[in-house]
Enzyme design. Structure first.
Site, mmCIF file in Angstrom:
data_model
loop_
_atom_site.group_PDB
_atom_site.id
_atom_site.type_symbol
_atom_site.label_atom_id
_atom_site.label_comp_id
_atom_site.label_asym_id
_atom_site.label_seq_id
_atom_site.Cartn_x
_atom_site.Cartn_y
_atom_site.Cartn_z
ATOM 1 N N ASP A 128 -2.016 -4.292 -59.808
ATOM 2 C CA ASP A 128 -3.168 -3.974 -59.840
ATOM 3 C C ASP A 128 -4.263 -4.455 -60.895
ATOM 4 O O ASP A 128 -3.462 -5.167 -61.823
ATOM 5 C CB ASP A 128 -3.500 -2.308 -59.895
ATOM 6 C CG ASP A 128 -2.528 -1.989 -61.167
ATOM 7 O OD1 ASP A 128 -2.215 -2.501 -62.046
ATOM 8 O OD2 ASP A 128 -2.197 -0.703 -60.904
ATOM 9 N N ASN A 143 -0.454 11.750 -63.178
ATOM 10 C CA ASN A 143 -0.640 12.419 -61.887
ATOM 11 C C ASN A 143 0.250 11.998 -60.951
ATOM 12 O O ASN A 143 -0.029 12.078 -59.741
ATOM 13 C CB ASN A 143 -2.262 12.318 -61.540
ATOM 14 C CG ASN A 143 -2.860 10.864 -61.439
ATOM 15 O OD1 ASN A 143 -1.778 10.034 -61.330
ATOM 16 N ND2 ASN A 143 -3.863 10.374 -61.214
ATOM 17 N N HIS A 201 0.950 8.845 -59.777
ATOM 18 C CA HIS A 201 0.252 7.539 -59.257
ATOM 19 C C HIS A 201 1.327 6.299 -59.337
ATOM 20 O O HIS A 201 1.895 6.248 -60.544
ATOM 21 C CB HIS A 201 -1.419 7.194 -59.289
ATOM 22 C CG HIS A 201 -1.409 6.542 -60.622
ATOM 23 N ND1 HIS A 201 -2.756 6.777 -61.330
ATOM 24 C CD2 HIS A 201 -0.822 5.684 -61.388
ATOM 25 C CE1 HIS A 201 -2.786 5.995 -62.600
ATOM 26 N NE2 HIS A 201 -1.550 5.556 -62.908
ATOM 27 N N GLU A 257 -3.489 6.384 -56.252
ATOM 28 C CA GLU A 257 -3.962 7.732 -56.655
ATOM 29 C C GLU A 257 -3.718 8.866 -55.582
ATOM 30 O O GLU A 257 -3.814 8.527 -54.539
ATOM 31 C CB GLU A 257 -5.517 7.814 -57.029
ATOM 32 C CG GLU A 257 -5.743 6.847 -58.217
ATOM 33 C CD GLU A 257 -5.561 7.339 -59.427
ATOM 34 O OE1 GLU A 257 -4.686 7.957 -59.748
ATOM 35 O OE2 GLU A 257 -6.553 7.136 -60.362
HETATM 36 C C1 GLP Z 1 -1.928 2.618 -65.125
HETATM 37 C C2 GLP Z 1 -1.418 1.617 -64.367
HETATM 38 C C3 GLP Z 1 -0.104 1.768 -63.736
HETATM 39 C C4 GLP Z 1 0.783 2.251 -64.604
HETATM 40 C C5 GLP Z 1 0.305 3.631 -65.072
HETATM 41 C C6 GLP Z 1 1.078 4.310 -66.273
HETATM 42 O O1 GLP Z 1 -2.869 3.177 -64.571
HETATM 43 N N1 GLP Z 1 -2.273 1.270 -63.132
HETATM 44 O O2 GLP Z 1 0.487 0.689 -62.989
HETATM 45 O O3 GLP Z 1 2.055 2.514 -64.245
HETATM 46 O O4 GLP Z 1 -1.063 3.872 -65.229
HETATM 47 O O5 GLP Z 1 0.572 3.837 -67.648
HETATM 48 P P1 GLP Z 1 1.251 3.982 -68.894
HETATM 49 O O6 GLP Z 1 2.463 3.324 -68.719
HETATM 50 O O7 GLP Z 1 0.440 3.303 -69.768
HETATM 51 O O8 GLP Z 1 1.637 5.466 -69.031
#
Ligand code: GLP
Length: 242
Positions: free
Chosen positions: A67, A136, A138, A143
Protein backbone atom coordinates in the site's frame (compact mmCIF):
# COMPACT_ATOMS: atom_id res chain seq x y z
CA UNK A 1 -2.52 -22.07 9.60
CA UNK A 2 0.81 -22.66 11.29
CA UNK A 3 1.04 -20.61 14.49
CA UNK A 4 4.33 -19.75 16.17
CA UNK A 5 4.15 -18.00 19.52
CA UNK A 6 7.53 -16.53 20.33
CA UNK A 7 8.87 -14.64 23.31
CA UNK A 8 9.21 -11.12 21.96
CA UNK A 9 9.59 -8.75 19.02
CA UNK A 10 13.25 -9.73 18.48
CA UNK A 11 12.42 -13.40 18.18
CA UNK A 12 9.46 -12.68 15.87
CA UNK A 13 11.68 -10.56 13.62
CA UNK A 14 14.44 -13.16 13.46
CA UNK A 15 12.04 -16.00 12.64
CA UNK A 16 10.28 -13.92 9.99
CA UNK A 17 13.60 -13.01 8.35
CA UNK A 18 14.63 -16.69 8.36
CA UNK A 19 11.44 -17.61 6.52
CA UNK A 20 11.94 -14.87 3.90
CA UNK A 21 15.60 -15.92 3.55
CA UNK A 22 14.55 -19.56 3.01
CA UNK A 23 12.07 -18.48 0.36
CA UNK A 24 14.66 -16.51 -1.63
CA UNK A 25 17.26 -19.24 -1.21
CA UNK A 26 14.89 -21.88 -2.56
CA UNK A 27 13.66 -19.59 -5.33
CA UNK A 28 16.05 -16.69 -6.06
CA UNK A 29 13.54 -15.04 -8.42
CA UNK A 30 10.83 -15.01 -5.76
CA UNK A 31 8.10 -12.40 -5.91
CA UNK A 32 7.76 -10.96 -2.40
CA UNK A 33 4.77 -9.00 -1.17
CA UNK A 34 6.05 -6.52 1.41
CA UNK A 35 4.51 -4.59 4.27
CA UNK A 36 5.34 -1.40 6.12
CA UNK A 37 4.59 -0.18 9.65
CA UNK A 38 6.58 -0.86 12.82
CA UNK A 39 6.02 -4.60 12.79
CA UNK A 40 8.31 -5.68 9.92
CA UNK A 41 11.14 -3.24 10.76
CA UNK A 42 13.06 -5.84 12.77
CA UNK A 43 12.58 -8.40 10.00
CA UNK A 44 14.07 -5.96 7.48
CA UNK A 45 17.00 -5.28 9.83
CA UNK A 46 17.70 -9.01 10.08
CA UNK A 47 17.46 -9.44 6.30
CA UNK A 48 19.89 -6.54 5.73
CA UNK A 49 22.32 -8.22 8.11
CA UNK A 50 21.94 -11.56 6.33
CA UNK A 51 22.67 -9.81 3.04
CA UNK A 52 25.78 -8.14 4.51
CA UNK A 53 26.94 -11.48 5.90
CA UNK A 54 26.52 -13.01 2.44
CA UNK A 55 23.83 -15.40 3.63
CA UNK A 56 21.27 -14.18 1.09
CA UNK A 57 21.41 -12.70 -2.39
CA UNK A 58 18.39 -10.63 -3.47
CA UNK A 59 19.55 -9.75 -6.97
CA UNK A 60 16.72 -11.64 -8.68
CA UNK A 61 13.96 -10.88 -6.19
CA UNK A 62 10.90 -8.92 -7.30
CA UNK A 63 8.84 -6.97 -4.75
CA UNK A 64 5.33 -5.55 -4.58
CA UNK A 65 4.36 -3.45 -1.59
CA UNK A 66 0.91 -3.64 -0.12
CA UNK A 67 0.00 0.00 0.00
CA UNK A 68 0.79 3.71 -0.11
CA UNK A 69 -0.81 6.89 1.23
CA UNK A 70 -2.70 8.92 -1.34
CA UNK A 71 -1.14 12.27 -2.06
CA UNK A 72 2.32 11.51 -0.66
CA UNK A 73 5.11 11.49 -3.23
CA UNK A 74 8.04 9.05 -3.00
CA UNK A 75 10.26 11.65 -1.30
CA UNK A 76 7.77 12.40 1.47
CA UNK A 77 9.34 11.12 4.71
CA UNK A 78 6.09 9.41 5.75
CA UNK A 79 5.46 7.77 2.39
CA UNK A 80 5.84 4.02 2.21
CA UNK A 81 8.21 4.53 -0.75
CA UNK A 82 10.52 6.42 1.57
CA UNK A 83 10.12 3.90 4.38
CA UNK A 84 10.94 0.93 2.14
CA UNK A 85 14.01 2.54 0.59
CA UNK A 86 15.34 3.78 3.91
CA UNK A 87 14.75 0.59 5.87
CA UNK A 88 15.39 -2.04 3.24
CA UNK A 89 15.87 -1.38 -0.47
CA UNK A 90 18.80 1.05 -0.12
CA UNK A 91 20.69 -1.51 1.94
CA UNK A 92 20.29 -4.65 -0.17
CA UNK A 93 20.79 -5.61 -3.82
CA UNK A 94 17.25 -5.78 -5.20
CA UNK A 95 17.42 -4.07 -8.62
CA UNK A 96 15.39 -0.84 -8.65
CA UNK A 97 13.40 -2.09 -11.67
CA UNK A 98 12.21 -5.08 -9.65
CA UNK A 99 10.73 -2.88 -6.91
CA UNK A 100 7.06 -1.97 -7.10
CA UNK A 101 4.91 0.24 -4.88
CA UNK A 102 1.63 1.88 -5.85
CA UNK A 103 2.27 5.53 -6.74
CA UNK A 104 0.23 7.56 -4.26
CA UNK A 105 0.65 10.97 -5.89
CA UNK A 106 -0.39 10.08 -9.44
CA UNK A 107 -2.99 12.16 -11.32
CA UNK A 108 -4.70 8.95 -12.31
CA UNK A 109 -5.04 6.61 -9.35
CA UNK A 110 -7.47 4.31 -11.16
CA UNK A 111 -4.84 3.66 -13.78
CA UNK A 112 -2.17 3.11 -11.09
CA UNK A 113 -4.43 0.46 -9.52
CA UNK A 114 -5.15 -1.36 -12.79
CA UNK A 115 -1.48 -1.27 -13.84
CA UNK A 116 -0.37 -2.57 -10.42
CA UNK A 117 -2.59 -5.65 -10.72
CA UNK A 118 -1.46 -6.22 -14.31
CA UNK A 119 2.18 -6.19 -13.18
CA UNK A 120 1.51 -8.63 -10.33
CA UNK A 121 -0.23 -10.90 -12.85
CA UNK A 122 2.69 -10.59 -15.30
CA UNK A 123 4.96 -11.99 -12.56
CA UNK A 124 2.42 -14.77 -11.99
CA UNK A 125 1.41 -13.56 -8.55
CA UNK A 126 3.16 -13.33 -5.21
CA UNK A 127 5.21 -16.20 -3.77
CA UNK A 128 5.43 -14.94 -0.21
CA UNK A 129 3.29 -12.14 1.17
CA UNK A 130 4.43 -10.53 4.42
CA UNK A 131 1.59 -8.96 6.43
CA UNK A 132 1.31 -6.89 9.55
CA UNK A 133 -2.13 -6.35 11.05
CA UNK A 134 -3.98 -3.19 12.03
CA UNK A 135 -5.52 -2.85 15.51
CA UNK A 136 -8.88 -3.20 13.75
CA UNK A 137 -7.83 -6.35 11.86
CA UNK A 138 -6.96 -4.61 8.59
CA UNK A 139 -4.35 -6.06 6.27
CA UNK A 140 -2.61 -3.72 3.85
CA UNK A 141 -5.17 -0.93 3.96
CA UNK A 142 -8.12 -3.28 3.49
CA UNK A 143 -10.23 -1.77 6.23
CA UNK A 144 -13.15 -3.48 8.01
CA UNK A 145 -16.32 -3.08 5.95
CA UNK A 146 -19.41 -5.00 4.90
CA UNK A 147 -17.60 -5.84 1.67
CA UNK A 148 -13.96 -6.00 0.59
CA UNK A 149 -12.33 -5.34 -2.77
CA UNK A 150 -10.31 -7.96 -4.61
CA UNK A 151 -8.31 -5.61 -6.85
CA UNK A 152 -5.92 -2.80 -5.95
CA UNK A 153 -8.09 0.16 -5.04
CA UNK A 154 -8.41 3.51 -3.30
CA UNK A 155 -9.48 3.40 0.33
CA UNK A 156 -10.76 5.84 2.88
CA UNK A 157 -8.92 5.12 6.14
CA UNK A 158 -10.94 4.47 9.26
CA UNK A 159 -10.63 6.65 12.36
CA UNK A 160 -8.89 3.73 14.17
CA UNK A 161 -6.22 3.56 11.50
CA UNK A 162 -5.73 7.33 11.31
CA UNK A 163 -5.29 7.41 15.07
CA UNK A 164 -2.95 4.39 15.13
CA UNK A 165 -0.79 5.75 12.29
CA UNK A 166 -0.68 9.31 13.63
CA UNK A 167 2.35 8.28 15.71
CA UNK A 168 4.44 8.52 12.54
CA UNK A 169 3.22 12.08 11.78
CA UNK A 170 3.53 15.28 13.82
CA UNK A 171 -0.25 15.42 14.28
CA UNK A 172 -3.36 13.39 13.55
CA UNK A 173 -4.48 16.05 11.02
CA UNK A 174 -1.42 15.32 8.89
CA UNK A 175 -2.29 11.65 8.36
CA UNK A 176 -3.64 11.26 4.81
CA UNK A 177 -7.30 10.22 4.87
CA UNK A 178 -6.95 8.07 1.79
CA UNK A 179 -4.60 5.39 0.55
CA UNK A 180 -4.08 2.90 -2.28
CA UNK A 181 -4.06 -0.73 -1.23
CA UNK A 182 -3.57 -4.07 -2.84
CA UNK A 183 -6.91 -5.83 -2.64
CA UNK A 184 -7.78 -9.09 -0.92
CA UNK A 185 -7.44 -10.90 -4.29
CA UNK A 186 -3.66 -10.52 -4.68
CA UNK A 187 -3.16 -11.22 -0.97
CA UNK A 188 -5.27 -14.38 -0.94
CA UNK A 189 -3.69 -15.59 -4.19
CA UNK A 190 -0.17 -15.36 -2.71
CA UNK A 191 1.28 -18.86 -2.51
CA UNK A 192 2.38 -18.33 1.08
CA UNK A 193 1.49 -15.70 3.67
CA UNK A 194 3.55 -14.64 6.66
CA UNK A 195 1.44 -12.77 9.22
CA UNK A 196 3.33 -10.94 11.97
CA UNK A 197 2.11 -9.27 15.14
CA UNK A 198 3.76 -7.98 18.27
CA UNK A 199 2.44 -6.28 21.39
CA UNK A 200 -0.77 -6.36 23.39
CA UNK A 201 -2.46 -3.70 21.23
CA UNK A 202 -2.65 -6.39 18.52
CA UNK A 203 -3.93 -9.18 20.79
CA UNK A 204 -7.64 -8.74 20.06
CA UNK A 205 -7.12 -8.38 16.31
CA UNK A 206 -5.03 -11.57 16.34
CA UNK A 207 -7.59 -13.53 18.34
CA UNK A 208 -10.43 -12.39 16.06
CA UNK A 209 -8.38 -13.13 12.97
CA UNK A 210 -7.16 -16.60 13.75
CA UNK A 211 -10.01 -18.05 15.76
CA UNK A 212 -12.98 -15.74 15.29
CA UNK A 213 -15.69 -15.83 12.66
CA UNK A 214 -14.61 -15.19 9.09
CA UNK A 215 -15.98 -11.75 8.37
CA UNK A 216 -15.15 -8.76 6.17
CA UNK A 217 -15.42 -6.71 9.39
CA UNK A 218 -12.08 -8.33 10.36
CA UNK A 219 -10.26 -8.52 7.02
CA UNK A 220 -7.44 -10.68 8.43
CA UNK A 221 -9.99 -13.36 9.39
CA UNK A 222 -10.22 -14.24 5.68
CA UNK A 223 -6.71 -15.64 6.03
CA UNK A 224 -8.30 -18.65 7.75
CA UNK A 225 -9.35 -19.69 4.24
CA UNK A 226 -5.80 -19.61 2.89
CA UNK A 227 -3.97 -22.97 2.79
CA UNK A 228 -0.44 -21.68 3.60
CA UNK A 229 -0.37 -19.07 6.34
CA UNK A 230 2.44 -18.87 8.85
CA UNK A 231 1.55 -16.62 11.78
CA UNK A 232 4.29 -15.45 14.11
CA UNK A 233 3.14 -13.57 17.19
CA UNK A 234 4.92 -12.67 20.38
CA UNK A 235 3.55 -13.50 23.85
CA UNK A 236 1.74 -10.19 24.23
CA UNK A 237 -0.01 -10.41 20.86
CA UNK A 238 -0.95 -14.01 21.69
CA UNK A 239 -2.46 -13.20 25.10
CA UNK A 240 -6.10 -13.80 24.06
CA UNK A 241 -5.47 -16.94 22.02
CA UNK A 242 -7.10 -19.92 23.79
C1 GLP B 1 -0.59 0.13 8.55
C2 GLP B 1 -0.27 -0.56 7.21
C3 GLP B 1 -0.37 -2.05 7.33
C4 GLP B 1 0.30 -2.47 8.62
C5 GLP B 1 -0.54 -2.02 9.77
C6 GLP B 1 0.09 -2.23 11.12
O1 GLP B 1 -1.61 1.03 8.47
N1 GLP B 1 -1.07 -0.12 6.12
O2 GLP B 1 0.20 -2.67 6.19
O3 GLP B 1 0.43 -3.86 8.68
O4 GLP B 1 -1.00 -0.71 9.61
O5 GLP B 1 1.10 -1.29 11.38
P1 GLP B 1 2.13 -1.43 12.55
O6 GLP B 1 3.02 -2.58 12.18
O7 GLP B 1 2.88 -0.14 12.57
O8 GLP B 1 1.37 -1.69 13.78
Amino acid sequence: MRLHIVEDYQEMSKKAATIVASQVTLKPESVLGLATGSTPLGMYRNLVQMYRDDIIDLSEVVTFNLDEYLGLGPEHPQSYHHYMHKNFFNQVNIPEDNIHLPQGNSENIEQVCREYDRKIARYKGIDLQVLGIGVNGHIGFNEPDNKLKTATHQVRLTEDTIKANSRFFSSEEEVPRRAVSMGMGSIMQARMILLLASGKQKALAIKNSISGEITTEVPASLLQLHPEVITIVDREAAMYID
